[in-house]
Design an enzyme around this catalytic site. Structure first.
Site, PDB file in Angstrom:
ATOM      1  N   ARG A 170      -3.621   3.011  -6.938  1.00  0.00           N
ATOM      2  CA  ARG A 170      -2.714   4.034  -7.464  1.00  0.00           C
ATOM      3  C   ARG A 170      -1.313   3.468  -7.709  1.00  0.00           C
ATOM      4  O   ARG A 170      -0.541   4.061  -8.446  1.00  0.00           O
ATOM      5  CB  ARG A 170      -2.574   5.183  -6.445  1.00  0.00           C
ATOM      6  CG  ARG A 170      -3.770   6.093  -6.345  1.00  0.00           C
ATOM      7  CD  ARG A 170      -3.621   7.069  -5.191  1.00  0.00           C
ATOM      8  NE  ARG A 170      -2.464   7.942  -5.244  1.00  0.00           N
ATOM      9  CZ  ARG A 170      -2.385   9.076  -5.926  1.00  0.00           C
ATOM     10  NH1 ARG A 170      -3.419   9.483  -6.608  1.00  0.00           N
ATOM     11  NH2 ARG A 170      -1.288   9.796  -5.910  1.00  0.00           N
ATOM     12  N   ARG A 174       5.357  -4.418 -10.444  1.00  0.00           N
ATOM     13  CA  ARG A 174       6.075  -4.675 -11.703  1.00  0.00           C
ATOM     14  C   ARG A 174       6.974  -5.896 -11.597  1.00  0.00           C
ATOM     15  O   ARG A 174       7.644  -6.071 -10.585  1.00  0.00           O
ATOM     16  CB  ARG A 174       6.928  -3.461 -12.078  1.00  0.00           C
ATOM     17  CG  ARG A 174       6.140  -2.181 -12.199  1.00  0.00           C
ATOM     18  CD  ARG A 174       6.807  -1.207 -13.160  1.00  0.00           C
ATOM     19  NE  ARG A 174       6.073   0.048 -13.164  1.00  0.00           N
ATOM     20  CZ  ARG A 174       6.504   1.150 -12.538  1.00  0.00           C
ATOM     21  NH1 ARG A 174       7.671   1.159 -11.926  1.00  0.00           N
ATOM     22  NH2 ARG A 174       5.782   2.242 -12.572  1.00  0.00           N
ATOM     23  N   ARG A 246      -7.118  14.222   6.110  1.00  0.00           N
ATOM     24  CA  ARG A 246      -5.864  14.058   6.819  1.00  0.00           C
ATOM     25  C   ARG A 246      -5.028  15.297   6.557  1.00  0.00           C
ATOM     26  O   ARG A 246      -5.046  15.862   5.451  1.00  0.00           O
ATOM     27  CB  ARG A 246      -5.109  12.828   6.300  1.00  0.00           C
ATOM     28  CG  ARG A 246      -5.842  11.550   6.528  1.00  0.00           C
ATOM     29  CD  ARG A 246      -5.928  11.144   7.964  1.00  0.00           C
ATOM     30  NE  ARG A 246      -4.674  10.593   8.448  1.00  0.00           N
ATOM     31  CZ  ARG A 246      -4.445  10.289   9.723  1.00  0.00           C
ATOM     32  NH1 ARG A 246      -5.381  10.523  10.643  1.00  0.00           N
ATOM     33  NH2 ARG A 246      -3.293   9.763  10.084  1.00  0.00           N
ATOM     34  N   ARG A 276       7.435   9.345   5.804  1.00  0.00           N
ATOM     35  CA  ARG A 276       8.539   9.409   4.848  1.00  0.00           C
ATOM     36  C   ARG A 276       9.432  10.600   5.155  1.00  0.00           C
ATOM     37  O   ARG A 276       9.023  11.519   5.885  1.00  0.00           O
ATOM     38  CB  ARG A 276       8.026   9.471   3.410  1.00  0.00           C
ATOM     39  CG  ARG A 276       7.062  10.593   3.150  1.00  0.00           C
ATOM     40  CD  ARG A 276       6.532  10.510   1.711  1.00  0.00           C
ATOM     41  NE  ARG A 276       5.691  11.667   1.420  1.00  0.00           N
ATOM     42  CZ  ARG A 276       5.227  11.977   0.231  1.00  0.00           C
ATOM     43  NH1 ARG A 276       5.506  11.223  -0.809  1.00  0.00           N
ATOM     44  NH2 ARG A 276       4.477  13.031   0.057  1.00  0.00           N
ATOM     45  N   GLU A 297       7.743  13.620   7.515  1.00  0.00           N
ATOM     46  CA  GLU A 297       6.318  13.856   7.263  1.00  0.00           C
ATOM     47  C   GLU A 297       5.457  13.004   8.199  1.00  0.00           C
ATOM     48  O   GLU A 297       5.596  11.790   8.231  1.00  0.00           O
ATOM     49  CB  GLU A 297       6.066  13.489   5.797  1.00  0.00           C
ATOM     50  CG  GLU A 297       4.771  13.954   5.248  1.00  0.00           C
ATOM     51  CD  GLU A 297       4.727  13.770   3.722  1.00  0.00           C
ATOM     52  OE1 GLU A 297       5.680  14.148   3.011  1.00  0.00           O
ATOM     53  OE2 GLU A 297       3.716  13.214   3.257  1.00  0.00           O
ATOM     54  N   TYR A 345      -9.275  12.997  -4.200  1.00  0.00           N
ATOM     55  CA  TYR A 345      -7.822  12.881  -4.190  1.00  0.00           C
ATOM     56  C   TYR A 345      -7.361  13.137  -5.629  1.00  0.00           C
ATOM     57  O   TYR A 345      -7.531  12.257  -6.480  1.00  0.00           O
ATOM     58  CB  TYR A 345      -7.558  11.431  -3.763  1.00  0.00           C
ATOM     59  CG  TYR A 345      -6.190  10.985  -3.376  1.00  0.00           C
ATOM     60  CD1 TYR A 345      -5.385  11.733  -2.540  1.00  0.00           C
ATOM     61  CD2 TYR A 345      -5.715   9.756  -3.811  1.00  0.00           C
ATOM     62  CE1 TYR A 345      -4.143  11.247  -2.147  1.00  0.00           C
ATOM     63  CE2 TYR A 345      -4.485   9.267  -3.416  1.00  0.00           C
ATOM     64  CZ  TYR A 345      -3.707  10.020  -2.588  1.00  0.00           C
ATOM     65  OH  TYR A 345      -2.495   9.533  -2.194  1.00  0.00           O
ATOM     66  N   ASP A 347      -4.524  14.298  -8.569  1.00  0.00           N
ATOM     67  CA  ASP A 347      -3.164  14.650  -8.969  1.00  0.00           C
ATOM     68  C   ASP A 347      -3.211  15.979  -9.726  1.00  0.00           C
ATOM     69  O   ASP A 347      -4.259  16.383 -10.232  1.00  0.00           O
ATOM     70  CB  ASP A 347      -2.581  13.548  -9.861  1.00  0.00           C
ATOM     71  CG  ASP A 347      -2.215  12.300  -9.052  1.00  0.00           C
ATOM     72  OD1 ASP A 347      -1.931  12.445  -7.853  1.00  0.00           O
ATOM     73  OD2 ASP A 347      -2.220  11.198  -9.636  1.00  0.00           O
TER      74      ASP A 347
HETATM   75  N1  UDP Z   1       1.463   3.207   0.309  1.00  0.00           N
HETATM   76  C1  UDP Z   1       1.995   2.297   1.211  1.00  0.00           C
HETATM   77  N2  UDP Z   1       3.352   2.201   1.308  1.00  0.00           N
HETATM   78  C2  UDP Z   1       4.194   2.988   0.594  1.00  0.00           C
HETATM   79  C3  UDP Z   1       3.648   3.907  -0.322  1.00  0.00           C
HETATM   80  C4  UDP Z   1       2.281   3.992  -0.433  1.00  0.00           C
HETATM   81  O1  UDP Z   1       1.283   1.600   1.895  1.00  0.00           O
HETATM   82  O2  UDP Z   1       5.426   2.852   0.778  1.00  0.00           O
HETATM   83  C5  UDP Z   1      -0.012   3.290   0.202  1.00  0.00           C
HETATM   84  C6  UDP Z   1      -0.579   4.391   1.119  1.00  0.00           C
HETATM   85  O3  UDP Z   1      -1.818   3.959   1.615  1.00  0.00           O
HETATM   86  C7  UDP Z   1      -0.776   5.554   0.154  1.00  0.00           C
HETATM   87  C8  UDP Z   1      -1.186   4.831  -1.134  1.00  0.00           C
HETATM   88  O4  UDP Z   1      -0.416   3.623  -1.111  1.00  0.00           O
HETATM   89  O5  UDP Z   1      -1.756   6.430   0.601  1.00  0.00           O
HETATM   90  C9  UDP Z   1      -0.935   5.624  -2.396  1.00  0.00           C
HETATM   91  O6  UDP Z   1       0.434   5.952  -2.476  1.00  0.00           O
HETATM   92  P1  UDP Z   1       0.963   7.259  -3.185  1.00  0.00           P
HETATM   93  O7  UDP Z   1       2.445   7.176  -3.218  1.00  0.00           O
HETATM   94  O8  UDP Z   1       0.210   7.451  -4.443  1.00  0.00           O
HETATM   95  O9  UDP Z   1       0.536   8.356  -2.099  1.00  0.00           O
HETATM   96  P2  UDP Z   1       0.720   9.944  -2.147  1.00  0.00           P
HETATM   97  O10 UDP Z   1       2.057  10.249  -2.739  1.00  0.00           O
HETATM   98  O11 UDP Z   1      -0.388  10.473  -2.955  1.00  0.00           O
HETATM   99  O12 UDP Z   1       0.646  10.312  -0.705  1.00  0.00           O
END
Ligand code: UDP
Length: 380
Positions: A170, A174, A246, A276, A297, A345, A347
């Site tokens: 996901r 870059r 989860r 976060r 969170e 999962y 969006d």
């Molecule tokens: N992830 C991570 N570090 C970060 C952000 C994301 O390891 O700082 C990993 C984590 O396993 C997460 C996945 O990347 O579930 C996908 O991230 P995304 O931001 O898409 O998660 P969402 O916003 O859907 O919770």
């Protein structure tokens, strides 16, 4: 015909609207006292638009879905720029040229950075199966440990070596300074929040919305067909056991001014218990508020009384899912939809796209005097 739609999140609302517009009557039943599912938004006492079940940012490449949502909401431009704290320092996410230069103390240009990362990435991993393999192949061990290992273990509650590679896919990597978290062409947040948008989707004379009503699974009811957006396993009374999810706990704090200067800051170290901090007023930069509200969170396993968020989809869940899918495929009178109904999962844009496709499929079945199918999406 007369339909019953169970659940008033994006899936249920969009399906109900399409059926209603085609001239059918639809009863929508939602167990919560509000519409919007986990996208539910409401004004908090501070005046801030609160994303009650965690922040949602709408992003899509699907032109038709972008047009669709704009029929029901004024979409304000919003670009998600996430920061990350790791090892006591703050970085730019997703991993981009700025992150690489910050992390390694370098001033690489794009091709130098690419070469540098390639030298660190594990080329012996040909076909990554797990999150960890994918990360090691993708960014190498240092960036993996700093940004992914701790965060992912907290988010999913299992070692990244047990998670599927698809989760990491996901996220982009870059070699320029583009720090837009999403790579989609359209991105925005509804001016009045998601719940107002979903209320408008449901506002149709053929739709009868009932809130705060529990629908027991397999309730035969007076409807000709049911669209079920509740949990797939709940429909079958958990006959094969519970599919793992989860859930999230949000610790709220209200203060004055600007708490963190950004909507989202990830905490990537395993020692920090939350994943976060989100500061909700920054999701509406067009509004002014002197007070502020944040969510810390925390992610944990979802118990029977908790709100399911993320389908875990480990191999044990996938075996169980297959049992449910087999039973579901031979069910009559019901169509399964959405994140919970298909245990994926999803969006928001994909949810809307699938709901539109489900409604189209169901309507054409009805036109040719057939029953709508249990599934219109590949749920495996
Ligand atoms: N992830 C991570 N570090 C970060 C952000 C994301 O390891 O700082 C990993 C984590 O396993 C997460 C996945 O990347 O579930 C996908 O991230 P995304 O931001 O898409 O998660 P969402 O916003 O859907 O919770």
């Amino acid at each position: 015909m007369h339909f019953l739609v169970v659940g008033a999140g994006f899936s249920g609302a969009v399906i109900a609207r399409e059926l209603a517009q085609a001239g059918h009557t639809v009863e929508v039943r939602e167990r919560r006292p509000y519409v919007g599912g986990n996208c539910y938004t409401r004004r908090h006492g501070t005046g801030v638009m609160l994303h009650v079940h965690g922040p949602h940012i709408f992003h899509t490449d699907d032109e038709a879905v972008w047009t669709y949502i704009q029929r029901f909401a004024v979409m304000r431009p919003y670009v998600n720029r996430v920061k990350a704290v790791s090892g006591g320092r703050i970085y730019s996410l997703p991993i981009n040229l700025h992150t690489i230069n910050q992390f390694f103390g370098t001033t690489f240009n794009p091709s130098q950075a690419r070469e540098f990362i390639q030298a660190r990435a594990d080329a012996s991993i040909k076909d990554p199966q797990t999150f960890e393999e994918q990360a090691l192949k993708f960014v190498g061990p240092e960036l993996y440990r700093a940004f992914f290992a701790g965060y992912t273990a907290k988010q999913w509650g299992v070692a990244p070596s047990l998670l599927p590679a698809s989760i990491l896919k996901r996220l982009p990597l870059r070699f320029n300074y583009d720090d837009n978290y999403f790579a989609h062409r359209y991105q925005g947040i509804p001016e009045e929040g998601y719940t107002a948008a979903i209320e408008r989707i449901l506002d149709h004379p053929n739709i009868d919305l009932k809130l705060d009503v529990e629908v027991s699974p397999r309730q035969a009811d007076s409807a000709d067909h049911i669209f079920w957006t509740g949990p797939l396993d709940a429909w079958f009374d958990y006959a094969y056991g519970r599919l793992a999810y989860r859930t999230l706990d949000f610790e709220t704090e209200v203060s004055q001014g600007d708490f963190q200067g950004n909507a989202v800051i990830n905490y990537c170290d395993a020692e920090v218990p939350y994943t976060r901090i989100t500061e909700h007023k920054h999701f509406a930069p067009w509004e002014q508020h002197s007070n502020t509200l944040i969510y810390r969170e925390y992610s944990r396993d979802c118990g029977p009384a908790d709100t399911p968020y993320y389908p875990v989809r480990l191999s044990s869940d996938m075996q169980r899912l297959n049992q449910y899918l087999q039973s579901a495929t031979s069910s009559n009178g019901v169509t399964f939809a959405g994140r919970l109904g298909t245990y994926r999962y999803l969006d928001m844009d994909v949810t809307i796209r699938e709901a539109l496709d489900i409604a189209t499929g169901a309507l054409s079945a009805i036109e040719s005097n057939q029953s709508p199918l249990p599934f219109y999406v590949n749920s495996g």
